[in-house]
Design an enzyme around this catalytic site. Structure first.
Site, PDB file in Angstrom:
ATOM      1  N   HIS A  39       6.345   6.467 -16.491  1.00 19.46           N
ATOM      2  CA  HIS A  39       6.173   7.262 -15.272  1.00 19.46           C
ATOM      3  C   HIS A  39       7.469   7.557 -14.534  1.00 19.46           C
ATOM      4  O   HIS A  39       7.769   8.703 -14.203  1.00 19.46           O
ATOM      5  CB  HIS A  39       5.199   6.564 -14.309  1.00 19.46           C
ATOM      6  CG  HIS A  39       5.034   7.306 -13.028  1.00 19.46           C
ATOM      7  ND1 HIS A  39       5.820   7.079 -11.913  1.00 19.46           N
ATOM      8  CD2 HIS A  39       4.207   8.311 -12.686  1.00 19.46           C
ATOM      9  CE1 HIS A  39       5.464   7.904 -10.939  1.00 19.46           C
ATOM     10  NE2 HIS A  39       4.479   8.659 -11.374  1.00 19.46           N
ATOM     11  N   HIS A  98      -5.956   6.428 -15.002  1.00 17.77           N
ATOM     12  CA  HIS A  98      -4.616   6.849 -14.598  1.00 17.77           C
ATOM     13  C   HIS A  98      -3.553   5.905 -15.168  1.00 17.77           C
ATOM     14  O   HIS A  98      -3.573   4.694 -14.880  1.00 17.77           O
ATOM     15  CB  HIS A  98      -4.557   6.830 -13.070  1.00 17.77           C
ATOM     16  CG  HIS A  98      -3.259   7.275 -12.490  1.00 17.77           C
ATOM     17  ND1 HIS A  98      -2.521   6.485 -11.652  1.00 17.77           N
ATOM     18  CD2 HIS A  98      -2.572   8.436 -12.619  1.00 17.77           C
ATOM     19  CE1 HIS A  98      -1.438   7.136 -11.267  1.00 17.77           C
ATOM     20  NE2 HIS A  98      -1.440   8.319 -11.842  1.00 17.77           N
TER      21      HIS A  98
HETATM   22  O1  G3P Z   1      -2.667  12.435 -12.766  1.00 16.53           O
HETATM   23  C1  G3P Z   1      -2.216  12.561 -11.485  1.00 16.53           C
HETATM   24  C2  G3P Z   1      -1.059  11.687 -11.136  1.00 16.53           C
HETATM   25  O2  G3P Z   1      -0.643  10.999 -12.261  1.00 16.53           O
HETATM   26  C3  G3P Z   1       0.065  12.381 -10.522  1.00 16.53           C
HETATM   27  O3  G3P Z   1       0.947  11.510  -9.906  1.00 16.53           O
HETATM   28  O4  G3P Z   1       2.973  10.179  -9.729  1.00 16.53           O
HETATM   29  O5  G3P Z   1       0.948   9.179 -10.731  1.00 16.53           O
HETATM   30  O6  G3P Z   1       2.219  10.880 -11.975  1.00 16.53           O
HETATM   31  P1  G3P Z   1       1.810  10.392 -10.628  1.00 16.53           P
HETATM   32 CA    CA Z   2       0.963  11.020 -13.957  1.00 18.02          CA
END
Ligand code: G3P
Ligand code: CA
Length: 289
Positions: free
Chosen positions: A82, A40
């Site tokens: 992000h 992630h």
């Molecule tokens: O891949 C799932 C996740 O990335 C969604 O939430 O806020 O981390 O982009 P966020």
């Molecule tokens: Ca994400």
């Protein structure tokens, strides 16, 4: 009948007997493969999120898949970050003190390229940059990894779907063989529908937990339903698997963001196809080989 649909039917027929199976046996009942592990924002527990260093860290930890977040600069460049603002993960406040709230869309690519996107995380990473999407996919390619690309806040960036697909196409990611290494995901169903309409061969994932009654509508344009791990259950995963997606394969489930061995084992037991994690090493070690 596909093996997962058959498994879902068997589970329904077995009723309470199936519920007595140990959690970790359920996916084995379905097809015997553990979920894929998706790093992630890269290996983001160990390196600054969404940087090339985080891609390298994910590769070092053996993660075949990486996830990222794509947004657009004021002058139309696609970058990987992000938050809507540059504030948390760069030194933008110091470099551009008069430009609050420091939104990505208000800065040019050249301005963003001046920022330190690693020092906030650790001095060892000071000087890391906010990568452009082009730089990012080159690094993913270098490691022969696969990419779960999130269109972040697409409502802020009209046309970002077409632009992202164009860049991916220019870099070879839409070639028949290469595109099997790509999934485009978003919290926006509208954005995903656009991606599917523009490039029907590309797999897509919807971020969220739509009601089971609505899944048939998502199955028209999404290959994956990707819920938070706090909202997922064995019954929900089985319900998703029972639908075929736009490529005539059962919908898949990748859940996020799972950072402990116990949670990894729990969601694997529900039969998820992918686990999105900041700690790919922890999740991998928690799963059967
Ligand atoms: O891949 C799932 C996740 O990335 C969604 O939430 O806020 O981390 O982009 P966020
Ligand atoms: Ca994400």
């Amino acid at each position: 009948m596909h093996v997962r649909a058959a498994a879902a039917l068997a589970t329904a027929l077995l009723g309470t007997a199936a519920l007595l199976l140990p959690a970790t046996d359920v996916r084995a009942v379905e097809d015997g493969t553990p979920p894929v592990v998706i790093a992630h924002r890269g290996g983001s527990a160990y390196a600054p999120e969404n940087t090339l260093a985080a891609v390298d860290e994910a590769a070092r930890l053996g993660a075949v898949w990486v996830e990222n977040d794509v947004q657009r600069t004021r002058d139309g460049q696609l970058v990987v970050l992000h938050d809507e603002s540059l504030q948390r993960t760069t030194d933008v406040e110091q470099v551009f003190p008069g430009r609050a709230p420091w939104k990505v869309k208000d800065f040019t690519a050249a301005e963003i390229a001046r920022l330190d996107a690693g020092g906030w995380f650790s001095t060892a990473y000071a000087g890391a940059r906010v990568p452009t999407l082009k730089q990012y996919v080159h690094r993913v390619d270098l490691h022969r990894q696969k990419l779960l690309l999130e269109l972040k806040n697409p409502e802020l960036y009209p046309g970002i779907e077409r632009e992202t697909l164009k860049l991916l196409g220019n870099e070879g990611w839409l070639d028949r063989k290469h595109r099997s290494r790509l999934v485009v995901q978003s919290f926006s169903a509208t954005s995903l529908r656009t991606v599917h309409d523009l490039e029907p061969g590309v797999r897509t994932g919807f971020l969220g937990t739509p009601p089971v009654a609505d899944l048939h509508a998502y199955a028209a344009f999404a290959d994956q339903i990707n819920p938070s791990y706090t909202s997922v259950s064995r019954a929900y995963v089985s319900a998703v698997h029972a639908f075929n997606g736009p490529h005539d394969k059962p919908l898949e489930v990748s859940t996020w963001t799972v950072n402990t061995a116990a949670d990894a084992r729990r969601v694997a037991g529900y039969g998820v196809d992918g686990i999105i994690t900041n700690k790919p090493d922890v999740v991998r070690d928690a799963l059967p080989d």
